[in-house]
Design a protein around this motif. Structure first.
Motif, PDB file in Angstrom:
ATOM      1  N   TYR A 106       1.002  -1.035   0.062  1.00 25.27           N
ATOM      2  CA  TYR A 106      -0.030  -0.198  -0.037  1.00 25.27           C
ATOM      3  C   TYR A 106       0.948   1.286  -0.156  1.00 25.27           C
ATOM      4  CZ  TYR A 106      -3.261   3.495   1.574  1.00 25.27           C
ATOM      5  OH  TYR A 106      -3.894   4.638   1.703  1.00 25.27           O
ATOM      6  N   ALA A 107       1.810   1.266   0.804  1.00 27.73           N
ATOM      7  CA  ALA A 107       2.969   2.447   0.863  1.00 27.73           C
ATOM      8  C   ALA A 107       4.273   2.057   1.232  1.00 27.73           C
ATOM      9  CB  ALA A 107       2.343   3.319   2.119  1.00 27.73           C
ATOM     10  N   VAL A 108       5.225   2.585   0.942  1.00 27.82           N
ATOM     11  CA  VAL A 108       6.490   2.411   1.178  1.00 27.82           C
ATOM     12  C   VAL A 108       6.998   3.768   1.929  1.00 27.82           C
ATOM     13  CG1 VAL A 108       9.004   2.387   0.587  1.00 27.82           C
ATOM     14  CG2 VAL A 108       7.075   1.057  -0.977  1.00 27.82           C
ATOM     15  N   VAL A 109       7.609   3.274   3.286  1.00 25.91           N
ATOM     16  CA  VAL A 109       7.806   4.668   4.249  1.00 25.91           C
ATOM     17  C   VAL A 109       9.256   4.375   4.403  1.00 25.91           C
ATOM     18  CG1 VAL A 109       7.508   5.612   6.682  1.00 25.91           C
ATOM     19  CG2 VAL A 109       5.501   4.750   5.377  1.00 25.91           C
ATOM     20  N   MET A 110       9.950   5.449   4.000  1.00 28.11           N
ATOM     21  CA  MET A 110      11.590   5.554   4.213  1.00 28.11           C
ATOM     22  C   MET A 110      11.965   7.008   4.651  1.00 28.11           C
ATOM     23  SD  MET A 110      12.602   4.505   0.264  1.00 28.11           S
ATOM     24  CE  MET A 110      14.271   4.343   0.618  1.00 28.11           C
ATOM     25  N   GLY A 111      13.022   6.985   5.399  1.00 27.15           N
ATOM     26  CA  GLY A 111      13.554   8.348   5.556  1.00 27.15           C
ATOM     27  C   GLY A 111      14.628   8.917   4.806  1.00 27.15           C
ATOM     28  N   THR A 112      15.048   9.970   4.959  1.00 31.39           N
ATOM     29  CA  THR A 112      16.039  10.487   4.110  1.00 31.39           C
ATOM     30  C   THR A 112      16.798  11.424   5.076  1.00 31.39           C
ATOM     31  OG1 THR A 112      16.767  11.869   2.107  1.00 31.39           O
ATOM     32  CG2 THR A 112      14.855  12.547   3.260  1.00 31.39           C
ATOM     33  N   GLN A 113      17.944  11.613   4.734  1.00 30.17           N
ATOM     34  CA  GLN A 113      19.024  12.494   5.547  1.00 30.17           C
ATOM     35  C   GLN A 113      19.062  13.720   5.107  1.00 30.17           C
ATOM     36  OE1 GLN A 113      22.809  10.876   6.587  1.00 30.17           O
ATOM     37  NE2 GLN A 113      22.008   8.884   6.554  1.00 30.17           N
ATOM     38  N   GLY A 114      19.174  14.729   5.802  1.00 31.26           N
ATOM     39  CA  GLY A 114      19.105  15.969   5.483  1.00 31.26           C
ATOM     40  C   GLY A 114      20.348  16.480   4.459  1.00 31.26           C
TER      41      GLY A 114
END
Length: 132
Positions: A106-114
């Motif tokens: 349904y979704a892919v949740v991932m973070g990103t570095q500044g």
């Protein structure tokens, strides 16, 4: 059943994304899939890469991802089915795309570095590549 995929590299940013995703999964009554992709080194000479090194990478990743799974399960009160996967690949984005095409999340949740816009343009990031 809806599935939310969280690629995790054990950084604080990916842990934050996993915490967000477990709350989202709890609210939506969805499954949560934690995926860690162990990168295989590219060898350019005639010397092959030792498989013993990859075994230790997988073992270490399994221990870490199970700890995270347990922490997230406690956080959501056991209401979310949390699946863990360890994959081996040469590229994160390619393996993530393969995983998503098989799971249809349904979704892919991932973070990103500044990073500044110039740094993202010049060097890219896994998150930017995944969005593309």
């Amino acid at each position: 059943m809806k599935t939310i995929v969280v690629p995790i590299d054990f950084s604080p940013i990916s842990l934050n994304a996993a915490n967000y995703a477990v709350e989202m999964a709890c609210f939506m009554k969805a499954d949560l899939s934690l995926v860690h992709i162990c990168l295989l080194p590219m060898t350019y000479g005639e010397m092959p890469y030792s498989l013993e090194n990859t075994d230790s990478l997988v073992t270490d990743a399994e221990e870490k991802i199970l700890r995270i799974k347990n922490d997230l399960s406690v956080k959501c009160g056991g209401k979310v089915n949390i699946i863990t996967e360890i994959k081996m690949a040469f590229t994160v984005i390619g393996e993530l795309a393969n995983y998503c095409s098989s799971k249809k999340p349904y979704a892919v949740v991932m973070g990103t570095q500044g990073a500044t816009a110039l740094e993202r343009t010049l060097f890219g990031s896994n998150t930017i590549m995944a969005i593309k």
